[in-house]
Design a protein around this motif. Structure first.
Motif, PDB file in Angstrom:
ATOM      1  N   ASP A 115       0.852  -1.402  -0.088  1.00  0.00           N
ATOM      2  CA  ASP A 115      -0.009   0.074   0.128  1.00  0.00           C
ATOM      3  C   ASP A 115       0.720   1.246  -0.121  1.00  0.00           C
ATOM      4  O   ASP A 115       1.640   1.676   1.105  1.00  0.00           O
ATOM      5  N   PRO A 116       0.989   1.882  -0.950  1.00  0.00           N
ATOM      6  CA  PRO A 116       2.060   2.924  -1.154  1.00  0.00           C
ATOM      7  C   PRO A 116       1.706   4.166  -0.289  1.00  0.00           C
ATOM      8  O   PRO A 116       2.336   4.979   0.293  1.00  0.00           O
ATOM      9  N   ALA A 117       0.264   4.119   0.124  1.00  0.00           N
ATOM     10  CA  ALA A 117      -0.101   5.208   1.176  1.00  0.00           C
ATOM     11  C   ALA A 117       0.584   5.154   2.538  1.00  0.00           C
ATOM     12  O   ALA A 117       0.328   6.206   3.258  1.00  0.00           O
ATOM     13  N   GLY A 118       0.954   3.940   2.722  1.00  0.00           N
ATOM     14  CA  GLY A 118       1.517   3.759   3.923  1.00  0.00           C
ATOM     15  C   GLY A 118       2.985   3.974   4.091  1.00  0.00           C
ATOM     16  O   GLY A 118       3.706   3.396   4.897  1.00  0.00           O
ATOM     17  N   ALA A 119       3.697   4.677   3.152  1.00  0.00           N
ATOM     18  CA  ALA A 119       5.125   4.639   2.829  1.00  0.00           C
ATOM     19  C   ALA A 119       5.731   5.285   4.157  1.00  0.00           C
ATOM     20  O   ALA A 119       6.787   4.875   4.772  1.00  0.00           O
ATOM     21  N   ILE A 120       5.305   6.496   4.491  1.00  0.00           N
ATOM     22  CA  ILE A 120       5.985   7.191   5.520  1.00  0.00           C
ATOM     23  C   ILE A 120       5.727   6.624   6.909  1.00  0.00           C
ATOM     24  O   ILE A 120       6.808   6.439   7.459  1.00  0.00           O
ATOM     25  N   LEU A 165       7.817  10.439  -0.734  1.00  0.00           N
ATOM     26  CA  LEU A 165       9.391  10.344  -1.052  1.00  0.00           C
ATOM     27  C   LEU A 165      10.042  11.622  -0.526  1.00  0.00           C
ATOM     28  O   LEU A 165      10.823  11.534   0.110  1.00  0.00           O
ATOM     29  N   ALA A 166       9.518  12.876  -0.978  1.00  0.00           N
ATOM     30  CA  ALA A 166      10.002  14.078  -0.584  1.00  0.00           C
ATOM     31  C   ALA A 166       9.976  14.205   0.828  1.00  0.00           C
ATOM     32  O   ALA A 166      10.704  14.633   1.438  1.00  0.00           O
ATOM     33  N   SER A 223      13.054  14.304   3.617  1.00  0.00           N
ATOM     34  CA  SER A 223      13.568  15.435   4.370  1.00  0.00           C
ATOM     35  C   SER A 223      13.765  14.816   5.819  1.00  0.00           C
ATOM     36  O   SER A 223      14.551  15.271   6.722  1.00  0.00           O
ATOM     37  N   ALA A 224      12.841  13.794   6.297  1.00  0.00           N
ATOM     38  CA  ALA A 224      12.949  13.495   7.755  1.00  0.00           C
ATOM     39  C   ALA A 224      13.890  12.352   7.706  1.00  0.00           C
ATOM     40  O   ALA A 224      14.575  12.377   8.908  1.00  0.00           O
ATOM     41  N   HIS A 225      14.442  11.694   6.779  1.00  0.00           N
ATOM     42  CA  HIS A 225      15.454  10.523   6.829  1.00  0.00           C
ATOM     43  C   HIS A 225      16.170  10.579   5.534  1.00  0.00           C
ATOM     44  O   HIS A 225      16.298   9.924   4.721  1.00  0.00           O
ATOM     45  N   GLY A 259      14.532  12.477  -3.686  1.00  0.00           N
ATOM     46  CA  GLY A 259      15.540  11.717  -3.107  1.00  0.00           C
ATOM     47  C   GLY A 259      16.270  10.676  -3.784  1.00  0.00           C
ATOM     48  O   GLY A 259      17.167   9.873  -3.096  1.00  0.00           O
ATOM     49  N   ALA A 260      15.806  10.365  -5.058  1.00  0.00           N
ATOM     50  CA  ALA A 260      16.295   9.263  -5.878  1.00  0.00           C
ATOM     51  C   ALA A 260      17.576   9.210  -6.284  1.00  0.00           C
ATOM     52  O   ALA A 260      18.145  10.306  -6.631  1.00  0.00           O
ATOM     53  N   ARG A 261      18.399   8.021  -5.951  1.00  0.00           N
ATOM     54  CA  ARG A 261      19.741   7.952  -6.241  1.00  0.00           C
ATOM     55  C   ARG A 261      20.219   7.332  -7.401  1.00  0.00           C
ATOM     56  O   ARG A 261      21.064   7.053  -7.969  1.00  0.00           O
TER      57      ARG A 261
END
Length: 528
Positions: free
Chosen positions: A147-152, A178-179, A183-185, A208-210
């Motif tokens: 579930d991408p909505a729970g990523a954070i 992801l943004a 910022s947080a990690h 933040g994609a590397r």
């Protein structure tokens, strides 16, 4: 020149009262005669050290150093003078015992295998990563989030070292998550997958994609990319990760409680946009707001989302004390302070103006736009957004909440070409095509392009086709929408016919009649 005292001794001796440096080359010496004035020899003459007993020599101090004989080039033990003036060896300070809990935490960190969080609603990418990572040293734990909505929340709960997003889940909402994670990690290494959406470099940097994986990567590519990401994460975190068990694909779920259901907002959002500047976008937005006021008699808000060079303030002759940059600085819900930042226009709509300083708009984030529109939908029946001619993240946030996008272009080749590319991009962003409404401006005869040539390029049709008119510039100079000041003109009638397809006219307004002897029936070329 100031002279230094010395003692009259046969041999070199350090000056009295000064700290002793054990190295002979660094001592301060004084020279004396072979005998004192009283005839005593150096052996009989008392030392001038201010101590009751003679100090040990350097060789004696070296011998006292645990009985270890040192070579001449080896470092000597540190020496200092005590409070009573004696020379003594400096004992090394005893190391404080490390706290047992800190040792346990450090042991756990060293023993923990690296974690790779894979956002994959399908699950195929996670399985491929598990196969590709088999035998790696150290072997990571693969955590699957469907579930991408729970990523954070998943990042907060599991503290992954690497975050990988599958192509199907790389949506605008996920990019926003992801943004926030970046910022947080900042030490988490993010790897995204290539998909059909043409993300801009600014959006990729914000996420933040590397690294970017191909849409269908091979096992070798996955293994190489995963190894590089894990190595980068190791360098960022500065800790050594040890090998533990085999890779385990584990399905995790967000621990955040389900939000309580809330009533859906009532306001309708229409966004006016364009791929080219100078196409009449602001004119169209202000006239749409004036139409909605007269056609429905309800509350209408006009938002200038062009943060750098918004022209609603000047075209409507407004003098706001507070603008959108003041509103985004408000914390929490905006319901109580939204009305303080609005200006009422004579046409009956309220306006949220863009900042006067072009640099002030840099502080407005996509989340701020979402907050503003969400709050506005609670207080207004219709919201018209005048967006800049770009596909920035703030514009996309407005697109996500809009039920209709009015895309306007001029009747020239560059503008029409940009409109077509703009619509293709909206298709890639999964914006429904039934929400696109096209408008052609300055469609005059003799321009070198006929509508018969344009219509096949846009099979969805046009909401309105507007000719050039001096009345447009006149209405802008007067600071009032043309539909409010001159509803009987040809352009007002054409606009009303198009707007009625979006919102039918109610009891508040009768559609304006066509003017007699309209100047636009002849299709003479004029400039607005």
């Amino acid at each position: 020149m100031r002279t230094r005292p010395y003692n009259e001794s046969f041999k070199f001796q350090p000056l009295a009262g000064r700290d002793m440096d054990p190295h002979p080359d660094n001592r301060r010496f004084a020279w004396s005669s072979e005998q004192d004035a009283d005839g005593r020899s150096p052996q009989d003459r008392p030392l001038i050290w201010p101590a009751a007993q003679p100090d040990p020599s350097v060789d004696e101090l070296v011998q006292q150093d645990d009985g270890i004989e040192r070579k001449p080039d080896e470092p000597r033990p540190p020496i200092r003078r005590s409070a009573d003036g004696r020379v003594e060896k400096v004992e090394p300070a005893a190391e404080e015992p490390q706290d047992a809990e800190e040792e346990d935490d450090e042991y756990e960190q060293d023993e923990r295998a690296p974690r790779v969080l894979v956002i994959d609603s399908v699950g195929s990418l996670a399985e491929s990563l598990a196969d590709a990572a088999t035998g790696m040293s150290p072997e990571p734990d693969i955590l699957l989030l469907d579930d991408p909505a729970g990523a954070i929340d998943a990042v907060e709960d599991n503290d992954p070292d690497v975050l990988i997003v599958a192509p199907v889940d790389l949506t605008q909402q996920t990019m926003g998550s992801l943004a926030e994670i970046r910022s947080a990690h900042p030490k988490i290494v993010t790897v995204v997958s290539d998909n059909d959406i043409p993300w801009t470099p600014a959006q990729m940097v914000a996420s933040g994609a590397r690294d970017i994986l191909p849409a269908e990567p091979s096992g070798e590519i996955l293994r190489s990319s995963l190894g590089t990401a894990l190595g980068t994460a190791k360098d960022l975190k500065g800790q050594k990760m040890l090998v533990t068990e085999r890779i385990v694909v584990q399905k995790i779920h967000s621990s955040a409680p389900a939000p309580e259901p809330v009533s859906a907002p009532e306001g309708h959002v229409f966004t006016v946009t364009s791929a080219t500047g100078g196409s009449g976008k602001t004119f169209l937005a202000s006239n749409l707001a004036a139409y909605l006021v007269k056609a429905t008699g309800k509350r209408v808000l006009l938002i200038d989302l062009d943060m750098q060079f918004g022209s609603l303030t000047s075209s409507l002759h407004l003098h706001p004390k507070r603008t959108i940059d003041h509103l985004v600085k408000e914390e929490g819900e905006l319901d109580a302070v939204l009305s303080d930042h609005l200006v009422e226009h004579k046409s009956g709509c309220k306006v949220l103006c863009a900042p006067a300083d072009p640099l002030a708009g840099e502080w407005t984030s996509p989340q701020d736009v979402t907050r503003i529109i969400t709050s506005a939908r609670k207080h207004f029946d219709y919201i018209v957004v005048d967006s800049p001619p770009t596909l920035s993240e703030t514009c996309l946030s407005a697109f996500d909440q809009s039920e209709a996008l009015l895309v306007i272009a001029n009747m020239d080749v560059p503008s029409l070409k940009n409109m077509r590319r703009f619509l293709e991009t909206l298709d890639a962003l999964k914006v429904p095509r039934n929400a696109h409404h096209l408008i052609i401006n300055r469609a005059d005869a003799g321009m070198g392009i006929e509508m018969s040539q344009v219509e096949p390029l846009f099979p969805q049709g046009f909401l309105a086709v507007l000719p050039s008119s001096d009345l447009v510039r006149s209405s802008i100079n007067m600071g009032v929408p043309l539909m409010y000041e001159r509803p009987d003109t040809e352009i007002s009638r054409l606009l009303a016919d198009g707007f009625m397809k979006l919102v039918p006219a109610g009891a508040g307004m009768t559609p304006p009649p066509a003017s007699k002897g309209s100047r636009f029936k002849v299709r003479k070329k004029a400039r607005n």
